[in-house]
Design a protein around this motif. Structure first.
Motif, PDB file in Angstrom:
ATOM      1  N   ILE A  11       9.175   3.798   3.786  1.00 37.48           N
ATOM      2  CA  ILE A  11       9.865   4.682   2.840  1.00 37.48           C
ATOM      3  C   ILE A  11      10.528   5.841   3.568  1.00 37.48           C
ATOM      4  N   GLN A  12       9.897   6.357   4.604  1.00 38.09           N
ATOM      5  CA  GLN A  12      10.523   7.425   5.387  1.00 38.09           C
ATOM      6  C   GLN A  12      11.822   6.944   6.040  1.00 38.09           C
ATOM      7  N   VAL A  13      11.801   5.712   6.562  1.00 41.96           N
ATOM      8  CA  VAL A  13      13.010   5.162   7.182  1.00 41.96           C
ATOM      9  C   VAL A  13      14.100   4.962   6.134  1.00 41.96           C
ATOM     10  N   LEU A  14      13.741   4.426   4.963  1.00 46.06           N
ATOM     11  CA  LEU A  14      14.729   4.225   3.907  1.00 46.06           C
ATOM     12  C   LEU A  14      15.299   5.555   3.426  1.00 46.06           C
ATOM     13  N   ASP A  15      14.469   6.579   3.378  1.00 47.86           N
ATOM     14  CA  ASP A  15      14.944   7.898   2.960  1.00 47.86           C
ATOM     15  C   ASP A  15      15.994   8.436   3.921  1.00 47.86           C
ATOM     16  N   ARG A  16      15.808   8.161   5.216  1.00 51.33           N
ATOM     17  CA  ARG A  16      16.799   8.605   6.205  1.00 51.33           C
ATOM     18  C   ARG A  16      18.050   7.742   6.183  1.00 51.33           C
ATOM     19  N   ALA A  17      17.881   6.453   5.863  1.00 55.84           N
ATOM     20  CA  ALA A  17      19.000   5.516   5.965  1.00 55.84           C
ATOM     21  C   ALA A  17      19.932   5.553   4.759  1.00 55.84           C
ATOM     22  N   HIS A  18      19.476   6.056   3.620  1.00 55.75           N
ATOM     23  CA  HIS A  18      20.277   6.034   2.399  1.00 55.75           C
ATOM     24  C   HIS A  18      20.538   7.453   1.906  1.00 55.75           C
ATOM     25  N   SER A  19      21.608   7.593   1.126  1.00 57.20           N
ATOM     26  CA  SER A  19      21.919   8.899   0.551  1.00 57.20           C
ATOM     27  C   SER A  19      20.930   9.273  -0.550  1.00 57.20           C
ATOM     28  N   ALA A  20      20.330   8.288  -1.200  1.00 60.16           N
ATOM     29  CA  ALA A  20      19.338   8.559  -2.236  1.00 60.16           C
ATOM     30  C   ALA A  20      18.077   9.165  -1.626  1.00 60.16           C
ATOM     31  N   ARG A  21      17.371   9.954  -2.439  1.00 57.18           N
ATOM     32  CA  ARG A  21      16.093  10.513  -2.024  1.00 57.18           C
ATOM     33  C   ARG A  21      15.009   9.489  -2.332  1.00 57.18           C
ATOM     34  N   VAL A  22      14.213   9.131  -1.322  1.00 57.73           N
ATOM     35  CA  VAL A  22      13.145   8.149  -1.489  1.00 57.73           C
ATOM     36  C   VAL A  22      11.834   8.830  -1.114  1.00 57.73           C
ATOM     37  N   THR A  23      10.882   8.902  -2.059  1.00 57.20           N
ATOM     38  CA  THR A  23       9.645   9.643  -1.838  1.00 57.20           C
ATOM     39  C   THR A  23       8.433   8.758  -2.123  1.00 57.20           C
ATOM     40  N   PHE A  24       7.272   9.220  -1.638  1.00 50.82           N
ATOM     41  CA  PHE A  24       6.053   8.427  -1.737  1.00 50.82           C
ATOM     42  C   PHE A  24       4.855   9.347  -1.909  1.00 50.82           C
ATOM     43  N   THR A  25       3.979   9.004  -2.846  1.00 47.62           N
ATOM     44  CA  THR A  25       2.706   9.717  -3.005  1.00 47.62           C
ATOM     45  C   THR A  25       1.593   8.692  -3.201  1.00 47.62           C
ATOM     46  N   THR A  26       0.388   9.043  -2.776  1.00 44.91           N
ATOM     47  CA  THR A  26      -0.757   8.145  -2.939  1.00 44.91           C
ATOM     48  C   THR A  26      -2.007   8.977  -3.152  1.00 44.91           C
ATOM     49  N   ARG A  27      -2.937   8.429  -3.952  1.00 43.96           N
ATOM     50  CA  ARG A  27      -4.179   9.142  -4.248  1.00 43.96           C
ATOM     51  C   ARG A  27      -5.340   8.154  -4.322  1.00 43.96           C
ATOM     52  N   GLY A  28      -6.391   8.431  -3.567  1.00 45.53           N
ATOM     53  CA  GLY A  28      -7.655   7.716  -3.694  1.00 45.53           C
ATOM     54  C   GLY A  28      -7.640   6.244  -3.347  1.00 45.53           C
ATOM     55  N   ILE A  29      -6.613   5.797  -2.659  1.00 43.29           N
ATOM     56  CA  ILE A  29      -6.506   4.363  -2.376  1.00 43.29           C
ATOM     57  C   ILE A  29      -7.463   3.980  -1.262  1.00 43.29           C
ATOM     58  N   ARG A  30      -8.001   2.774  -1.341  1.00 40.68           N
ATOM     59  CA  ARG A  30      -8.859   2.259  -0.277  1.00 40.68           C
ATOM     60  C   ARG A  30      -8.374   0.856   0.092  1.00 40.68           C
ATOM     61  N   ALA A  31      -8.947   0.320   1.149  1.00 39.27           N
ATOM     62  CA  ALA A  31      -8.487  -0.979   1.646  1.00 39.27           C
ATOM     63  C   ALA A  31      -8.657  -2.055   0.584  1.00 39.27           C
ATOM     64  N   LEU A  32      -7.652  -2.930   0.493  1.00 39.25           N
ATOM     65  CA  LEU A  32      -7.655  -4.050  -0.445  1.00 39.25           C
ATOM     66  C   LEU A  32      -7.712  -5.353   0.339  1.00 39.25           C
ATOM     67  N   PRO A  33      -8.013  -6.482  -0.310  1.00 38.05           N
ATOM     68  CA  PRO A  33      -7.915  -7.762   0.382  1.00 38.05           C
ATOM     69  C   PRO A  33      -6.524  -7.941   0.997  1.00 38.05           C
ATOM     70  N   ALA A  34      -6.471  -8.590   2.151  1.00 37.07           N
ATOM     71  CA  ALA A  34      -5.214  -8.704   2.904  1.00 37.07           C
ATOM     72  C   ALA A  34      -4.096  -9.307   2.071  1.00 37.07           C
ATOM     73  N   ALA A  35      -4.384 -10.347   1.284  1.00 33.04           N
ATOM     74  CA  ALA A  35      -3.340 -10.997   0.485  1.00 33.04           C
ATOM     75  C   ALA A  35      -2.763 -10.038  -0.550  1.00 33.04           C
ATOM     76  N   GLN A  36      -3.627  -9.192  -1.144  1.00 32.50           N
ATOM     77  CA  GLN A  36      -3.139  -8.231  -2.135  1.00 32.50           C
ATOM     78  C   GLN A  36      -2.274  -7.158  -1.477  1.00 32.50           C
ATOM     79  N   GLU A  37      -2.676  -6.689  -0.316  1.00 37.10           N
ATOM     80  CA  GLU A  37      -1.876  -5.675   0.376  1.00 37.10           C
ATOM     81  C   GLU A  37      -0.495  -6.227   0.733  1.00 37.10           C
ATOM     82  N   GLU A  38      -0.449  -7.473   1.221  1.00 39.92           N
ATOM     83  CA  GLU A  38       0.842  -8.050   1.567  1.00 39.92           C
ATOM     84  C   GLU A  38       1.715  -8.223   0.330  1.00 39.92           C
ATOM     85  N   ALA A  39       1.123  -8.681  -0.787  1.00 35.10           N
ATOM     86  CA  ALA A  39       1.895  -8.867  -2.013  1.00 35.10           C
ATOM     87  C   ALA A  39       2.448  -7.538  -2.518  1.00 35.10           C
ATOM     88  N   MET A  40       1.646  -6.485  -2.462  1.00 37.82           N
ATOM     89  CA  MET A  40       2.106  -5.176  -2.922  1.00 37.82           C
ATOM     90  C   MET A  40       3.227  -4.638  -2.036  1.00 37.82           C
TER      91      MET A  40
END
Length: 381
Positions: free
Chosen positions: A263-292
């Motif tokens: 997301i940081q790279v996309l924010d620099r590469a495009h004129s649009a503002r691209v932001t990201f926030t996360t709270r309380g996340i923990r590791a998920l099964p590998a297949a779920q992380e890849e799908a997300m």
């Protein structure tokens, strides 16, 4: 039960577990060979996977040092006893392999071998390899073979499981190759749609500027400024594509860090503002992380290249034992029902398939002129 049988059963179980633990074909082959040599207490073991040209596509040995292996030279051909195991699909147990009439010698650096046990590895009616051992580590009666009938039966059991492990590893590698091919095809399509169109416009604008240089320098200057703008846009598109071409380091960095970096790279590469926030996340099964990750990439692609959004926001939060990913934008929006009727899915079908494939749920909220919100929830492990 005596200690001996229990020890033997434990050794067989350890060998079978070791074979099933690996997914790469080369790792599976090496594990099979090492397990067979240890289990049957032999000095040497080898496994050859035949090709279609009279040789071996892969040949793995155990008990031979790297220096010895390099000195031996090219891989063996399918001849003599090896050919018999591959083409006649039968086991071979010999007191001295050198005295067999089919023996055709070996290179000078090859270790000396005497008693021999070999058998084919079969997947149904197909012979997919040959597994053999040499020089049993015990004294044998004169003229007798160190390998017993019990050794042959044990190796046959090992070969049956080796066939399963090897077939599974091949299927895994084939599946991975298809996934990579699909990703390359998708990215090639995106590059064609985005970058090639920009470069075509750039070429036409440059040609116009060349024609105007002498008779209208002011207009030529304007065209050249447009060339510079188009070149910058093409560079932005390429940078965004490179982000997707790079493998996501989910194993090393996890979903949060990987998403944040992209997301940081996309924010620099495009004129649009691209932001990201996360709270309380923990590791998920590998297949779920890849799908997300893939759903996030697809949604970001739509927002930045189709919806003309000024701001795209990604959130990743914990929900129960699982997680919820949400991508919102203030772009042009669309009518999901109309898009479905028109057959233009904007990747929605792919995103839904990825979500359902890992036990998750995808919801889409959008309306013309009011932006889009895509949410994916997974149950966790």
């Amino acid at each position: 039960m005596s200690q001996g049988p229990r020890s033997g059963l434990a050794a067989v179980s350890a060998a079978l577990l070791a074979m099933s633990r690996h997914l790469e074909v080369r790792d599976v082959l090496k594990t099979i060979v090492a397990s067979a040599r240890e289990l049957l207490d032999a000095q040497y073991a080898a496994l050859g996977v035949p090709d279609d040209h009279g040789g071996f596509a892969q040949f793995v040995v155990d008990g031979v040092s790297d220096e010895q292996w390099r000195a031996i030279g090219p891989l063996p051909r399918q001849h003599g006893i090896l050919a018999a195991m591959l083409h006649e699909a039968r086991s071979e147990r010999l007191a001295d392999v050198r005295e067999d009439p089919r023996f055709e010698g070996w290179p000078a650096a090859h270790p000396e071998m005497s008693d021999f046990l070999g058998l084919p590895i079969r997947d149904g009616d197909e012979v997919i390899g040959a597994l053999f051992l040499a020089n049993k580590n015990r004294e044998t009666p004169r003229g007798g073979c160190g390998f017993t009938e019990e050794d042959e039966e044990l190796l046959a059991i090992l070969a049956q499981h080796a066939a399963i492990a090897l077939t599974n590893a091949r299927l895994y590698e084939r599946s991975r190759e298809l996934t990579i091919a699909e990703e390359r095809s998708r990215l090639a399509h995106e590059l064609h749609d985005a970058v090639s169109q920009k470069l075509f416009s750039l070429r036409l604008t440059a040609q116009a500027a060349t024609a105007l240089v002498d008779r209208d320098p002011a207009r030529a200057k304007g065209e050249l400024q447009q060339v510079a703008a188009l070149a910058a846009e093409a560079a932005d598109e390429l940078r965004a594509a490179v982000v997707e071409l790079r493998p996501a380091a989910l194993d090393e960095d996890g979903l949060v860090a990987t998403l944040r970096t992209q997301i940081q790279v996309l924010d620099r590469a495009h004129s649009a503002r691209v932001t990201f926030t996360t709270r309380g996340i923990r590791a998920l099964p590998a297949a779920q992380e890849e799908a997300m990750l893939r759903v996030a990439q697809e949604a970001l692609h739509n927002a930045l290249r189709h919806a003309w959004a000024d701001h795209v926001h990604v959130t990743l939060d914990r929900r129960g034992s699982g997680a919820v990913l949400r991508i919102t934008d203030d772009g042009t929006g669309f009518d999901p029902k109309a898009v479905r009727r028109a057959g233009r899915h904007l990747g929605l079908v792919s995103m839904r398939d990825r979500a359902s494939g890992v036990g998750g749920l995808l919801t889409v909220e959008s309306e013309p002129g009011k932006g889009t919100a895509i949410e994916m929830e997974v149950p966790g492990g």
